[in-house]
Design a protein around this motif. Structure first.
Motif, PDB file in Angstrom:
ATOM      1  N   ALA A  20       0.815  -1.219   0.000  1.00 34.75           N
ATOM      2  CA  ALA A  20       0.000   0.000   0.000  1.00 34.75           C
ATOM      3  C   ALA A  20       0.845   1.263   0.000  1.00 34.75           C
ATOM      4  N   GLY A  21       2.115   1.131   0.291  1.00 29.08           N
ATOM      5  CA  GLY A  21       2.987   2.302   0.341  1.00 29.08           C
ATOM      6  C   GLY A  21       3.318   2.737   1.748  1.00 29.08           C
ATOM      7  N   GLY A  22       3.140   1.849   2.697  1.00 27.84           N
ATOM      8  CA  GLY A  22       3.460   2.155   4.089  1.00 27.84           C
ATOM      9  C   GLY A  22       2.244   2.030   4.984  1.00 27.84           C
ATOM     10  N   ARG A  23       2.517   2.073   6.279  1.00 27.44           N
ATOM     11  CA  ARG A  23       1.451   1.892   7.270  1.00 27.44           C
ATOM     12  C   ARG A  23       0.369   2.962   7.141  1.00 27.44           C
ATOM     13  N   ASP A  24       0.768   4.224   6.999  1.00 34.60           N
ATOM     14  CA  ASP A  24      -0.221   5.305   6.913  1.00 34.60           C
ATOM     15  C   ASP A  24      -1.122   5.138   5.690  1.00 34.60           C
TER      16      ASP A  24
END
Length: 71
Positions: A20-24
């Motif tokens: 997704a492109g990172g946790r955030d």
């Protein structure tokens, strides 16, 4: 022992966050999906009961336009 492993303990969540492109970004996407599901359910429940967006808005204490935006 059932051999059941939770999703978060399986390593799949970390992989999903990475994709997704990172946790955030992952959490933002999850929140967006939940909001869309709730909006769909609101529209579905409203239609099942045969009430209008204006009636829902009155009961929720918001404008008809806001109900339309949500749905």
């Amino acid at each position: 022992m059932s051999g059941h492993v939770t999703w978060s303990a399986s390593g799949h969540r970390e992989r999903a966050e990475e994709l997704a492109g990172g946790r955030d970004a992952f959490l933002e996407g999850a929140h967006r999906m939940l909001a869309e599901a709730r909006a769909w359910r609101l529209a579905d429940m409203r239609q099942e009961r045969g009430i209008t967006q204006a009636q829902v808005a009155e009961r929720m204490g918001v404008t008809k336009g806001r109900v339309s935006q949500i749905e």
